[in-house]
Design a protein around this motif. Structure first.
Motif, PDB file in Angstrom:
ATOM      1  N   TYR A 102       0.815  -1.220   0.000  1.00 29.70           N
ATOM      2  CA  TYR A 102       0.000   0.000   0.000  1.00 29.70           C
ATOM      3  C   TYR A 102       0.854   1.278   0.000  1.00 29.70           C
ATOM      4  N   ASN A 103       2.159   1.125  -0.198  1.00 31.69           N
ATOM      5  CA  ASN A 103       3.070   2.270  -0.302  1.00 31.69           C
ATOM      6  C   ASN A 103       2.999   3.162   0.945  1.00 31.69           C
ATOM      7  N   LEU A 104       3.125   2.525   2.103  1.00 29.27           N
ATOM      8  CA  LEU A 104       2.999   3.232   3.377  1.00 29.27           C
ATOM      9  C   LEU A 104       4.346   3.556   4.017  1.00 29.27           C
ATOM     10  N   ILE A 105       5.275   2.621   3.918  1.00 28.93           N
ATOM     11  CA  ILE A 105       6.573   2.760   4.577  1.00 28.93           C
ATOM     12  C   ILE A 105       7.630   2.220   3.627  1.00 28.93           C
ATOM     13  N   ASP A 106       8.733   2.950   3.499  1.00 28.76           N
ATOM     14  CA  ASP A 106       9.834   2.510   2.641  1.00 28.76           C
ATOM     15  C   ASP A 106      11.057   2.273   3.521  1.00 28.76           C
ATOM     16  N   PHE A 107      11.316   0.998   3.803  1.00 28.20           N
ATOM     17  CA  PHE A 107      12.450   0.654   4.657  1.00 28.20           C
ATOM     18  C   PHE A 107      13.773   0.822   3.917  1.00 28.20           C
ATOM     19  N   GLU A 108      13.804   0.478   2.639  1.00 20.34           N
ATOM     20  CA  GLU A 108      15.046   0.570   1.869  1.00 20.34           C
ATOM     21  C   GLU A 108      15.479   2.009   1.649  1.00 20.34           C
ATOM     22  N   LEU A 109      14.511   2.891   1.471  1.00 21.18           N
ATOM     23  CA  LEU A 109      14.846   4.303   1.300  1.00 21.18           C
ATOM     24  C   LEU A 109      15.469   4.856   2.579  1.00 21.18           C
ATOM     25  N   GLY A 110      14.969   4.375   3.729  1.00 22.19           N
ATOM     26  CA  GLY A 110      15.565   4.769   5.004  1.00 22.19           C
ATOM     27  C   GLY A 110      17.000   4.296   5.128  1.00 22.19           C
ATOM     28  N   VAL A 111      17.267   3.091   4.631  1.00 17.11           N
ATOM     29  CA  VAL A 111      18.637   2.565   4.636  1.00 17.11           C
ATOM     30  C   VAL A 111      19.540   3.447   3.792  1.00 17.11           C
ATOM     31  N   LYS A 112      19.020   3.870   2.626  1.00 18.81           N
ATOM     32  CA  LYS A 112      19.801   4.731   1.726  1.00 18.81           C
ATOM     33  C   LYS A 112      20.147   6.054   2.406  1.00 18.81           C
ATOM     34  N   ILE A 113      19.186   6.653   3.072  1.00 15.59           N
ATOM     35  CA  ILE A 113      19.380   7.977   3.666  1.00 15.59           C
ATOM     36  C   ILE A 113      20.244   7.905   4.922  1.00 15.59           C
ATOM     37  N   THR A 114      19.971   6.904   5.760  1.00 17.22           N
ATOM     38  CA  THR A 114      20.629   6.833   7.064  1.00 17.22           C
ATOM     39  C   THR A 114      21.236   5.464   7.332  1.00 17.22           C
ATOM     40  N   GLY A 115      20.391   4.445   7.333  1.00 14.03           N
ATOM     41  CA  GLY A 115      20.819   3.090   7.650  1.00 14.03           C
ATOM     42  C   GLY A 115      19.626   2.280   8.093  1.00 14.03           C
ATOM     43  N   ALA A 116      19.841   1.016   8.401  1.00 11.53           N
ATOM     44  CA  ALA A 116      18.746   0.156   8.852  1.00 11.53           C
ATOM     45  C   ALA A 116      18.149   0.690  10.146  1.00 11.53           C
ATOM     46  N   PRO A 120      13.092   4.037   9.087  1.00 10.72           N
ATOM     47  CA  PRO A 120      12.176   3.964   7.947  1.00 10.72           C
ATOM     48  C   PRO A 120      11.666   5.331   7.505  1.00 10.72           C
ATOM     49  N   VAL A 121      11.214   5.380   6.251  1.00  9.06           N
ATOM     50  CA  VAL A 121      10.563   6.565   5.691  1.00  9.06           C
ATOM     51  C   VAL A 121       9.071   6.268   5.580  1.00  9.06           C
ATOM     52  N   TYR A 122       8.242   7.091   6.219  1.00 11.47           N
ATOM     53  CA  TYR A 122       6.787   6.918   6.168  1.00 11.47           C
ATOM     54  C   TYR A 122       6.233   7.763   5.023  1.00 11.47           C
TER      55      TYR A 122
END
Length: 423
Positions: free
Chosen positions: A150-164, A167-169
């Protein structure tokens, strides 16, 4: 921090209660008592010498006024010896007090008499269970797959920006976060809490005051250049609002709530149980904090537990309440209730809140006192609770409410989300 007078007067009880927490250094208790005895003896010696010096100074003045200069000089010749002795005793006293403080901060809070013995979470006591566990269809998805669907949370994008763990909501996922925060704050205010907005970084004194330092520095993010810590919970800055404060008795109870992001290193966390929102390095939480009269704190603890349970009931989430055993309790807590919600897709309980009574442990570190009915100052009791932490609430809301049509938003949240479905 435990009070030295209590340890001295209740040695056997202190050892008995520390054993419930599986404390590995019981010898510290006798070391503290011995140090305190040395400190008190040194203080008495210093007081006696100071008294002699003061009496001599008074005598010198009288002799001089009476024209007995030679006698005054004789008495005055002895004052140098007293001054040196006072200095030596003062240095000894400071050393004893430093060593005593260093040992005192190594002792955890004493568990309440109702705390069960145990060594791990497996030994926690289930106090109650509420609600029915939903039965999901065979093709039900865990929250991390629902978040992607449902395109609610992007965990991989959070990894790209900061790390595991960062998350990006997005879209309705971000709106759901904001809705939950506003809902929890509004409910806290209805319960009599006053909202405060507090800093997200604290100094060492604040970390010490609530007991995160020196116990949990390895779990906190540290800003080296400024010697500041990112907060692991709003408990730290909210409770420290009252560090070095003497409250009036009629001001109790003090009830504050606040929303903050929380930052935790969670070193060593890995595996299936930390997937998705199950364990994060940054997450949002609404915290409730109370400062109360010691006679009221356990009654207040039950009220705070009921407040958190009420939130879970309004969200329609099945939950259970645990009384933590000695081995699973926090360093500073005297009694802690954990609230867990049932994750229908993961088929396991997820902790979403801890509500704790710290009795005088934090207040002693904070020098947080109040004037009692007799006008004397005494230490207050402090309590706090998560009301609530968002990640696992979001996880269980998504999982438990999934249908073929989409994810149904609980009725209590609709005025905040402005939508009834995630589809």
């Amino acid at each position: 921090m435990l009070q030295v007078s209590y340890i001295r007067e209740n040695r056997d009880k202190v050892l008995e209660r520390l054993a419930v927490k599986n404390f590995k250094q019981p010898e510290l208790v006798d070391e503290i008592i011995a140090l305190d005895e040395k400190r008190r003896q040194t203080q008495n010696q210093s007081d006696n010498v100071s008294s002699q010096a003061n009496a001599a100074a008074k005598q010198i003045g009288e002799l001089m006024r009476n024209g007995k200069k030679d006698e005054a000089e004789t008495v005055k010749a002895n004052t140098g010896k007293w001054k040196e002795e006072i200095k030596q005793l003062g240095d000894q006293l400071a050393a004893f007090e430093t060593e005593l403080q260093d040992k005192l901060i190594l002792l955890p809070n004493l568990p309440h008499a109702s705390v069960p013995k145990g060594v791990s979470a497996d030994d926690n006591e289930v106090v109650l269970e509420n609600g029915n566990k939903p039965e999901l269809p065979a093709n039900a998805l865990p929250h991390w797959e629902l978040a992607a669907k449902y395109n609610l949370i992007d965990f991989e994008l959070g990894v790209k920006i900061t790390g595991a763990g960062f998350p990006v909501y997005k879209n309705k996922g971000a709106k759901l976060q904001r809705a939950l925060i506003n809902f929890f704050i509004d409910e806290a205010e209805k319960a009599g809490y006053s909202e405060v907005g507090v800093p997200l970084v604290v100094n060492e004194a604040s970390g010490f005051g609530t007991g995160q330092l020196p116990d949990k520095e390895g779990q906190m993010y540290f800003v080296n250049e400024d010697e500041l810590y990112l907060i692991p919970t709003a408990e730290v800055p909210i409770t420290n609002l009252y560090r070095d404060v003497i409250l009036k008795g009629e001001e109790l109870p003090v009830k504050n709530c606040g929303h903050t992001p929380c930052f935790r290193r969670e070193a060593g966390s890995y595996g299936a149980h930390v997937r998705g929102l199950n364990r994060l390095h940054q997450f949002d939480k609404v915290e409730v904090v109370q400062i109360v009269h010691p006679d009221k704190s356990y009654e207040v603890l039950e009220d705070m537990s009921l407040h958190v349970q009420g939130l879970l009931q309004k969200l329609g989430l099945p939950y259970r309440v645990l009384r933590l055993c000695g081995g699973d309790m926090g360093f500073t807590s005297a009694l802690t209730y954990d609230m867990e919600t049932w994750s229908a897709a993961q088929q396991r309980w997820l902790e979403v809140s801890s509500v704790s009574n710290f009795e005088t442990y934090q207040a002693n570190r904070l020098k947080l006192r109040f004037r009692n009915a007799e006008g004397k100052t005494q230490l207050a009791h402090t309590l706090n609770g998560s009301a609530l932490a968002l990640p696992r609430i979001v996880a269980t809301l998504l999982e438990n409410n999934q249908t073929e049509k989409g994810i149904k938003i609980p009725e209590a949240l609709v005025p905040y989300t402005k939508f009834e479905w995630i589809d």
